[in-house]
Design a protein around this motif. Structure first.
Motif, PDB file in Angstrom:
ATOM      1  N   LEU A   1       1.393  -1.128  -0.479  1.00 24.93           N
ATOM      2  CA  LEU A   1      -0.161   0.411  -0.328  1.00 24.93           C
ATOM      3  C   LEU A   1       0.564   1.009  -0.337  1.00 24.93           C
ATOM      4  O   LEU A   1       0.610   1.949  -0.543  1.00 24.93           O
ATOM      5  N   GLY A   2       1.515   1.549   0.901  1.00 29.59           N
ATOM      6  CA  GLY A   2       2.574   2.624   0.842  1.00 29.59           C
ATOM      7  C   GLY A   2       2.786   3.105   2.238  1.00 29.59           C
ATOM      8  O   GLY A   2       2.425   2.686   3.364  1.00 29.59           O
ATOM      9  N   TYR A   3       2.789   4.607   2.346  1.00 26.83           N
ATOM     10  CA  TYR A   3       2.334   5.639   3.695  1.00 26.83           C
ATOM     11  C   TYR A   3       1.252   5.549   3.517  1.00 26.83           C
ATOM     12  O   TYR A   3       0.353   6.447   2.887  1.00 26.83           O
ATOM     13  N   LEU A   4       0.676   5.384   5.165  1.00 30.74           N
ATOM     14  CA  LEU A   4      -0.971   5.566   4.887  1.00 30.74           C
ATOM     15  C   LEU A   4      -1.482   6.412   6.009  1.00 30.74           C
ATOM     16  O   LEU A   4      -0.136   6.451   7.860  1.00 30.74           O
ATOM     17  N   THR A   5      -1.689   7.659   5.917  1.00 38.02           N
ATOM     18  CA  THR A   5      -2.059   8.861   7.911  1.00 38.02           C
ATOM     19  C   THR A   5      -3.783   7.841   7.667  1.00 38.02           C
ATOM     20  O   THR A   5      -4.878   8.479   6.890  1.00 38.02           O
ATOM     21  N   PHE A   6      -3.401   7.917   9.302  1.00 34.69           N
ATOM     22  CA  PHE A   6      -5.012   7.465   9.940  1.00 34.69           C
ATOM     23  C   PHE A   6      -5.583   8.901  10.231  1.00 34.69           C
ATOM     24  O   PHE A   6      -4.640   9.593  11.528  1.00 34.69           O
ATOM     25  N   ILE A   7      -6.943   9.988  10.240  1.00 31.15           N
ATOM     26  CA  ILE A   7      -7.182  10.255  11.079  1.00 31.15           C
ATOM     27  C   ILE A   7      -8.400  10.128  11.966  1.00 31.15           C
ATOM     28  O   ILE A   7      -9.361   9.732  11.484  1.00 31.15           O
ATOM     29  N   ASP A   8      -8.476  10.516  13.264  1.00 33.36           N
ATOM     30  CA  ASP A   8      -9.740  10.510  14.149  1.00 33.36           C
ATOM     31  C   ASP A   8     -10.519   8.677  14.058  1.00 33.36           C
ATOM     32  O   ASP A   8     -11.028   8.703  13.751  1.00 33.36           O
ATOM     33  N   CYS A   9      -9.023   8.190  14.634  1.00 33.08           N
ATOM     34  CA  CYS A   9      -9.149   7.120  15.283  1.00 33.08           C
ATOM     35  C   CYS A   9      -9.519   6.378  16.199  1.00 33.08           C
ATOM     36  O   CYS A   9      -9.361   6.821  17.289  1.00 33.08           O
ATOM     37  N   LYS A  10     -11.046   5.698  15.765  1.00 30.19           N
ATOM     38  CA  LYS A  10     -11.377   5.634  17.384  1.00 30.19           C
ATOM     39  C   LYS A  10     -11.513   3.831  17.980  1.00 30.19           C
ATOM     40  O   LYS A  10     -10.956   2.927  17.349  1.00 30.19           O
ATOM     41  N   ILE A  11     -11.235   3.454  19.350  1.00 28.41           N
ATOM     42  CA  ILE A  11     -11.083   2.410  19.622  1.00 28.41           C
ATOM     43  C   ILE A  11     -12.346   1.849  19.887  1.00 28.41           C
ATOM     44  O   ILE A  11     -12.844   1.908  20.701  1.00 28.41           O
ATOM     45  N   LYS A  12     -12.121   0.974  19.024  1.00 24.87           N
ATOM     46  CA  LYS A  12     -13.164  -0.242  18.686  1.00 24.87           C
ATOM     47  C   LYS A  12     -13.285  -1.374  20.117  1.00 24.87           C
ATOM     48  O   LYS A  12     -13.843  -1.737  20.453  1.00 24.87           O
ATOM     49  N   LEU A  13     -11.848  -1.389  19.966  1.00 27.15           N
ATOM     50  CA  LEU A  13     -11.854  -2.551  20.968  1.00 27.15           C
ATOM     51  C   LEU A  13     -10.625  -2.436  22.176  1.00 27.15           C
ATOM     52  O   LEU A  13      -9.588  -2.177  21.095  1.00 27.15           O
ATOM     53  N   SER A  14     -10.731  -2.785  22.723  1.00 29.05           N
ATOM     54  CA  SER A  14      -9.604  -2.754  23.961  1.00 29.05           C
ATOM     55  C   SER A  14      -8.726  -3.343  24.694  1.00 29.05           C
ATOM     56  O   SER A  14      -9.776  -3.890  25.474  1.00 29.05           O
ATOM     57  N   SER A  15      -7.493  -4.323  24.502  1.00 30.13           N
ATOM     58  CA  SER A  15      -7.785  -5.532  25.844  1.00 30.13           C
ATOM     59  C   SER A  15      -6.065  -5.167  26.503  1.00 30.13           C
ATOM     60  O   SER A  15      -5.510  -5.137  25.804  1.00 30.13           O
ATOM     61  N   SER A  16      -5.984  -6.012  28.181  1.00 28.85           N
ATOM     62  CA  SER A  16      -5.039  -5.759  27.845  1.00 28.85           C
ATOM     63  C   SER A  16      -4.499  -7.238  28.389  1.00 28.85           C
ATOM     64  O   SER A  16      -6.009  -8.059  29.719  1.00 28.85           O
ATOM     65  N   GLY A  17      -3.227  -7.663  29.132  1.00 29.06           N
ATOM     66  CA  GLY A  17      -3.015  -9.072  29.480  1.00 29.06           C
ATOM     67  C   GLY A  17      -1.401  -8.906  29.963  1.00 29.06           C
ATOM     68  O   GLY A  17      -0.832  -7.726  30.198  1.00 29.06           O
ATOM     69  N   ILE A  18      -0.967 -10.230  29.003  1.00 32.26           N
ATOM     70  CA  ILE A  18       0.304 -10.065  28.993  1.00 32.26           C
ATOM     71  C   ILE A  18       0.398  -9.111  27.770  1.00 32.26           C
ATOM     72  O   ILE A  18       1.766  -8.290  28.144  1.00 32.26           O
ATOM     73  N   THR A  19       0.218  -8.617  27.136  1.00 39.62           N
ATOM     74  CA  THR A  19       0.481  -7.766  25.234  1.00 39.62           C
ATOM     75  C   THR A  19      -0.894  -7.068  25.454  1.00 39.62           C
ATOM     76  O   THR A  19      -2.275  -7.474  25.943  1.00 39.62           O
ATOM     77  N   GLU A  20      -0.631  -6.406  25.183  1.00 39.81           N
ATOM     78  CA  GLU A  20      -2.616  -4.553  25.461  1.00 39.81           C
ATOM     79  C   GLU A  20      -2.441  -4.531  23.492  1.00 39.81           C
ATOM     80  O   GLU A  20      -1.785  -4.648  22.626  1.00 39.81           O
ATOM     81  N   THR A  21      -3.926  -4.192  23.649  1.00 39.03           N
ATOM     82  CA  THR A  21      -3.691  -4.581  21.636  1.00 39.03           C
ATOM     83  C   THR A  21      -5.206  -3.951  21.503  1.00 39.03           C
ATOM     84  O   THR A  21      -5.846  -3.692  22.505  1.00 39.03           O
ATOM     85  N   ARG A  22      -5.274  -2.990  21.189  1.00 42.88           N
ATOM     86  CA  ARG A  22      -6.342  -2.257  20.603  1.00 42.88           C
ATOM     87  C   ARG A  22      -6.657  -2.106  19.079  1.00 42.88           C
ATOM     88  O   ARG A  22      -5.690  -2.413  18.278  1.00 42.88           O
ATOM     89  N   VAL A  23      -8.183  -1.773  18.777  1.00 49.06           N
ATOM     90  CA  VAL A  23      -8.351  -2.391  17.340  1.00 49.06           C
ATOM     91  C   VAL A  23      -8.853  -0.311  17.265  1.00 49.06           C
ATOM     92  O   VAL A  23      -9.522  -0.412  18.141  1.00 49.06           O
ATOM     93  N   TYR A  24      -8.174  -0.097  16.354  1.00 45.65           N
ATOM     94  CA  TYR A  24      -8.691   1.219  15.853  1.00 45.65           C
ATOM     95  C   TYR A  24      -9.542   1.361  14.491  1.00 45.65           C
ATOM     96  O   TYR A  24      -9.416   0.688  13.884  1.00 45.65           O
ATOM     97  N   GLN A  25     -10.713   2.223  14.624  1.00 45.66           N
ATOM     98  CA  GLN A  25     -11.497   2.483  13.104  1.00 45.66           C
ATOM     99  C   GLN A  25     -11.720   3.878  12.941  1.00 45.66           C
ATOM    100  O   GLN A  25     -11.734   4.912  13.391  1.00 45.66           O
ATOM    101  N   PRO A  26     -10.289   3.907  11.796  1.00 41.79           N
ATOM    102  CA  PRO A  26      -9.646   5.457  11.282  1.00 41.79           C
ATOM    103  C   PRO A  26     -10.931   6.154  10.309  1.00 41.79           C
ATOM    104  O   PRO A  26     -12.294   5.122  10.155  1.00 41.79           O
TER     105      PRO A  26
END
Length: 137
Positions: free
Chosen positions: A57-82
């Motif tokens: 794809l190349g270079y991407l810029t994402f604006i106004d990224c809402k967090i749809k899912l956030s999980s934490s534990g051994i690692t922290e994971t986020r699912v963003y929806q720009p």
């Protein structure tokens, strides 16, 4: 971008380019989502800007990224929806100084709704279809 494909790359916040994280870019129900370990230390419900570099794809810029899912534990994971995404093959897009002369919108729902065959045949001077069936409702 193809909706059935997944794209792999790195993402980071524009104000902290030293902290890059792996990311999977994909589509879920026609929405672009970013699945990554990238997260800020502050408690927010969205990130203003995320930038990244993706294979194919190349270079991407994402604006106004809402967090749809956030999980934490051994690692922290986020699912963003720009809300907005800008793609460039050679550089990142600065949205604050952006000036558009032309743009392209993809909206498959409206295409499906308005892209019906003509209901009136002007050569034979008769209706070809008498009833409209709305497939989206």
């Amino acid at each position: 971008m193809k909706k059935k494909e997944k794209y792999y790359g790195e993402v980071w916040f524009s104000d902290n380019q030293s902290e890059k994280q792996f990311c999977i870019l994909s589509f879920v129900d026609d929405d672009l989502v970013l699945e990554t370990n990238l997260h800020s230390q502050k408690s927010t419900y969205k990130e203003v800007q995320i930038i990244g570099l993706f294979t194919g794809l190349g270079y991407l810029t994402f604006i106004d990224c809402k967090i749809k899912l956030s999980s934490s534990g051994i690692t922290e994971t986020r699912v963003y929806q720009p809300k907005y995404s800008f793609v460039s093959e050679s550089h990142f897009i600065n949205p604050s100084s952006l000036f558009l002369t032309e743009f392209y919108i993809v909206n498959n729902a409206i295409v499906k709704w308005v892209n019906h065959a003509p209901w009136y045949d002007s050569i034979k001077n008769k209706l070809t279809k008498k009833e409209f069936i709305d497939e989206l409702i």
